[in-house]
Scaffold this active site. Structure first.
Site: not given
Ligand SMILES: NC(=O)c1ccc[n+]([C@@H]2O[C@H](COP(=O)([O-])OP(=O)(O)OC[C@H]3O[C@@H](n4cnc5c(N)ncnc54)[C@H](O)[C@@H]3O)[C@@H](O)[C@H]2O)c1
Length: 252
Positions: A144, A157
């Site tokens: 991130s 985080y």
């Molecule tokens: N959305 C943003 O703005 C953003 C920005 C930077 C980084 N990220 C990173 O991108 C990745 C995906 O995030 P997203 O925004 O798509 O979120 P999201 O919540 O849509 O997806 C995350 C997924 O991870 C799964 N998950 C959660 N805990 C888990 C576990 N213990 N074991 C297995 N699966 C698990 C959830 O069920 C979900 O489907 C994450 O690592 C997040 O930190 C997101």
């Protein structure tokens, strides 16, 4: 930037970024293992249906990345059914936004165990498999912008994601002799179920958009190209790198 006939695992891929990564990898020619938490099987199936609609094989696996035995079981199942693993996208992650003064041990452990420890042990299990079969593969950790710059309300985080950025460098160095490229993608703010509750606070959403030179938050497909690039032979000489895909957030 093709990944034809490669086997890719995308963790946490029933929603959000993981879903977009699965679809994009399938479009680029990969068979995709879609993993989701227990209870989210229907979301995993929806992503798998998109992969199959792109003409590729999909397998769904129930996986909580904080359960180390489940990680090994997932790797064993994929290798048993499809023979090998070429690509891991370590996408599963959570955030439980909290002020530092309100941080609880429970929230800290949950975020760090999922985002840092889970990411490491998924990489370890897949890395061991790739090394055992003679090397050659790609691991992409989803970090991130909060892994390279700070922001309030997310000490756990940001610490976990900074850990992912530096862990990526260590794995890249250790596994270079095995021709495994290990890189990270660091998204800025993206519209997904993770950020939906944050963006419901209009003031916060506007503050975030004001901070982004391209003047909008990202969509999952904005990030997917970076993952396909790092998974493909086009990135064979790229390792230990964190690719920021953030609309310019970290440019100033
Ligand atoms: N959305 C943003 O703005 C953003 C920005 C930077 C980084 N990220 C990173 O991108 C990745 C995906 O995030 P997203 O925004 O798509 O979120 P999201 O919540 O849509 O997806 C995350 C997924 O991870 C799964 N998950 C959660 N805990 C888990 C576990 N213990 N074991 C297995 N699966 C698990 C959830 O069920 C979900 O489907 C994450 O690592 C997040 O930190 C997101």
């Amino acid at each position: 930037m093709r990944v034809d006939d490669k086997v890719a695992i995308v963790t946490g891929s029933g929603t959000g970024l993981g879903q977009a990564f699965s679809w994009a990898l399938a479009q680029a020619g990969a068979d995709v293992v879609v993993t989701e938490l227990p209870g989210k099987e229907s979301q995993a199936e929806a992503t798998a249906a998109e992969v199959r609609a792109a003409g590729r094989r999909a397998m769904t696996v129930t996986l909580d990345v904080t359960q180390l035995s489940a990680i090994q079981a997932m790797v064993d199942r994929v290798v048993g059914e499809w023979g090998h693993i070429d690509i891991l996208v370590n996408n599963a992650g959570i955030n439980i936004p909290k002020w530092a003064v309100e941080m609880t041990e429970e929230a800290w452990d949950k975020v760090v165990d999922t985002d840092l420890k889970g990411t490491f042990f998924c990489a370890q299990a897949v890395g061991k498999h790739i090394i055992a079969r003679g090397g050659g593969g790609k691991i992409i950790n989803v970090a991130s912008i909060m892994g390279v710059v700070g922001y309030y309300y997310r000490a756990h985080y940001a610490s976990a994601k900074a850990g992912v950025v530096n862990m990526t460098r260590v794995l890249a160095i250790e596994w270079a002799p095995h021709n495994i490229q290990v890189n990270a993608v660091a998204p800025g703010y993206v519209n997904t179920p993770l950020t939906k509750p944050m963006f419901e606070k209009r003031e916060f959403y506007e503050e975030v958009v004001r901070r982004i030179p391209l003047n909008r938050v990202g969509e999952p497909q904005d990030i997917a190209g970076a993952v396909v690039f790092l998974a493909s032979p086009a990135a064979d000489y790229v390792t230990g790198h964190t690719l920021l895909v953030d609309g310019g957030w970290t440019a100033w």
